[in-house]
Design an enzyme around this catalytic site. Structure first.
Site, mmCIF file in Angstrom:
data_model
loop_
_atom_site.group_PDB
_atom_site.id
_atom_site.type_symbol
_atom_site.label_atom_id
_atom_site.label_comp_id
_atom_site.label_asym_id
_atom_site.label_seq_id
_atom_site.Cartn_x
_atom_site.Cartn_y
_atom_site.Cartn_z
ATOM 1 N N CYS A 115 0.803 -1.225 0.000
ATOM 2 C CA CYS A 115 0.000 0.000 0.000
ATOM 3 C C CYS A 115 0.834 1.273 0.000
ATOM 4 O O CYS A 115 0.285 2.366 -0.134
ATOM 5 C CB CYS A 115 -0.934 -0.004 1.210
ATOM 6 S SG CYS A 115 -1.905 -1.505 1.344
ATOM 7 N N LYS A 123 -9.610 8.152 0.802
ATOM 8 C CA LYS A 123 -10.061 6.766 0.682
ATOM 9 C C LYS A 123 -11.522 6.616 1.115
ATOM 10 O O LYS A 123 -12.155 5.615 0.776
ATOM 11 C CB LYS A 123 -9.179 5.837 1.517
ATOM 12 C CG LYS A 123 -7.765 5.634 0.979
ATOM 13 C CD LYS A 123 -7.005 4.622 1.828
ATOM 14 C CE LYS A 123 -5.576 4.415 1.329
ATOM 15 N NZ LYS A 123 -4.696 5.558 1.624
ATOM 16 N N GLU A 152 -2.119 6.042 13.027
ATOM 17 C CA GLU A 152 -1.735 7.215 12.229
ATOM 18 C C GLU A 152 -1.995 8.504 13.005
ATOM 19 O O GLU A 152 -1.185 9.431 12.976
ATOM 20 C CB GLU A 152 -2.487 7.233 10.901
ATOM 21 C CG GLU A 152 -2.037 8.370 9.997
ATOM 22 C CD GLU A 152 -2.575 8.274 8.584
ATOM 23 O OE1 GLU A 152 -2.041 8.968 7.695
ATOM 24 O OE2 GLU A 152 -3.538 7.492 8.356
ATOM 25 N N HIS A 164 -3.213 8.267 5.316
ATOM 26 C CA HIS A 164 -3.377 6.894 4.804
ATOM 27 C C HIS A 164 -4.814 6.456 5.068
ATOM 28 O O HIS A 164 -5.456 5.896 4.187
ATOM 29 C CB HIS A 164 -2.374 5.962 5.485
ATOM 30 C CG HIS A 164 -2.354 4.589 4.922
ATOM 31 N ND1 HIS A 164 -2.164 4.337 3.564
ATOM 32 C CD2 HIS A 164 -2.489 3.371 5.507
ATOM 33 C CE1 HIS A 164 -2.189 3.039 3.354
ATOM 34 N NE2 HIS A 164 -2.390 2.425 4.513
ATOM 35 N N PHE A 171 1.552 -3.204 4.136
ATOM 36 C CA PHE A 171 1.864 -4.503 4.721
ATOM 37 C C PHE A 171 3.378 -4.734 4.649
ATOM 38 O O PHE A 171 4.050 -4.292 3.722
ATOM 39 C CB PHE A 171 1.142 -5.614 3.973
ATOM 40 C CG PHE A 171 -0.315 -5.774 4.354
ATOM 41 C CD1 PHE A 171 -0.924 -4.928 5.261
ATOM 42 C CD2 PHE A 171 -1.077 -6.791 3.788
ATOM 43 C CE1 PHE A 171 -2.257 -5.085 5.611
ATOM 44 C CE2 PHE A 171 -2.413 -6.961 4.128
ATOM 45 C CZ PHE A 171 -3.000 -6.102 5.038
#
Length: 422
Positions: A167, A342, A321, A310, A406
């Site tokens: 990611c 997102k 975060e 993120h 990841f």
């Protein structure tokens, strides 16, 4: 041209293929209007999978960018990548001639490569017909074929490679491209990310680790970063591409400059293959590295007015975060507008960083900060200003874009307004 110690890097072109639009303007309009791109999965029969929703690209016509025969030989993620790259190059009004070609390259990010192609050809083998596997199977599914095809289509003869860092891949690609221009005397880099893995295997795999939302009856409400009711991320697809150009070269040709790339930082959590450490140390290191990198352009913490987070809509990521941002910025964190795009696009995995860097560039240029939609009941552990539900008009000097992947791999970009650090 100026020497390596003083070279600056401009963003002069953007290309976007996303779940909310198949070009820059339609994507940007949807983002600032707070429209979700999430809906029922149509790429495969989702009857037997737990998560039946995703953020699919709608209305994409690859034949606008590629020969009809080529389309049949390319996985969807490569089609997205080439389309976005051609958009970005046209947007930059840049001509790649023979003299520039050797000083121009491409760095792309991708997480899973041609998984659609892999699944289709694996089914052929399992069906007892290995002789029917496509002769284009290998080049269709290799991740670096996104950068390779862009190089072929645009005539780029400089560095050409792929960042396969989950990611964080798109952000790492932009960061590496930035350093190739600033520190290694290349003139132009095409960079970003592409992904297309709304497939039975990918969705089932993410379901198996309980990473995805199962809010199937309310798809547009399912991606809800920093909200108390979040239950996982939404798989998205698409591509985000930036044209980076050495600053004085861009100025000499009268290019439109969206933003300046000021810094890039990367780190590793060295903790767990899917979960971040709860104290956010890996993210902290990446943010601090990006700020340190940007210091040569005079950037300080006080200059950061916006963060494209993120913000995946998973429980632990959003909390960690938040902690990392607070740890780095201290009391200044309360004055920074933060948002997760997102919430609208879903999580584009290896393409996320490219799309989000492009959106951050637009936010700087246009003085509008994207919202975090579906933020109705804030998680008390997530206590920053997440620009809830409505875009905000604000001219900021510099912005940050975060990506955490990841394997504990982290990437952070810092961008500034075109005239903010003259």
């Amino acid at each position: 041209m100026s020497g390596p110690d003083s070279r600056r890097v401009a963003v002069t072109g953007l290309g976007l293929v996303t779940p909310v639009g198949v070009d820059v303007e339609s994507t940007w309009t949807a983002i600032i209007e707070g429209r979700s791109g999430v809906g029922p999965i149509t790429r495969f029969d989702a009857t037997n999978v737990k998560t039946k929703i995703a953020a699919e690209v709608k209305g994409f016509n690859p034949e606008l960018y590629l020969d009809k025969k080529a389309v049949k030989r390319l996985d969807l993620f490569i089609q997205f990548a080439v389309a976005a790259a051609k958009m970005a190059l046209a947007d930059s009004s840049l001509t790649i001639d023979d003299s520039l070609a050797r000083r121009a390259g491409c760095v792309m990010g991708c997480g899973l490569g041609g998984l659609t192609t892999i699944e289709a050809n694996h089914a052929i083998v399992l069906g007892g017909r290995p002789d029917r596997v496509s002769p284009f199977f290998i080049p269709m599914m290799i991740g670096n074929m996104s950068s390779g095809l862009i190089g072929i289509e645009l005539g780029l003869r400089g560095p050409n490679y792929l960042m396969a860092t989950a990611c964080a891949a798109g952000t790492h690609a932009v960061g590496q491209a930035f350093h190739l221009i600033r520190d290694h005397n290349y003139e132009v880099m095409v960079c970003g990310g592409a992904e297309a893995v709304i497939t039975p295997l990918a969705v089932s795999g993410f379901n198996a680790i309980k990473a995805l939302s199962t809010r199937n009856d309310e798809p547009t409400l399912a991606s809800r970063p920093f909200d108390l009711g979040r239950d996982g991320f939404i798989v998205g697809e698409g591509s985000g591409i930036l044209i980076l150009e050495e600053w004085s070269r861009a100025q000499e040709r009268g290019a439109r400059i969206y933003a300046e790339v000021l810094g890039f930082g990367a780190s590793c959590d060295a903790f767990h293959y899917t979960a971040p450490p709860e104290d956010g140390q890996g993210a902290i290191l990446a943010i601090e590295a990006a700020l340190s990198d940007a210091q040569r352009r005079g950037v300080t913490k006080a200059d950061i007015g916006y963060i494209n987070a993120h913000g995946t809509s998973t429980d632990l990521n959003d909390v960690v975060e938040t902690r990392a941002i607070r740890a780095v910025f201290g009391e200044m964190a309360d004055k920074i507008s933060v948002s997760s795009t997102k919430s609208m696009t879903g999580h584009l995995l290896g393409a996320a960083g490219g799309v989000e860097a492009a959106l951050t560039s637009l936010a700087l240029q246009r003085g509008i900060l994207p919202p975090t939609i579906n933020l109705t009941t804030p998680d008390p552990r997530c206590d920053l200003d997440y620009t809830p539900n409505q875009a905000r008009t604000a001219q900021v000097r510099a912005a940050m874009s975060n990506s955490f992947g990841f394997g504990g791999t982290n990437g952070v970009l810092i961008l500034g307004g075109a005239k903010a650090f003259e």
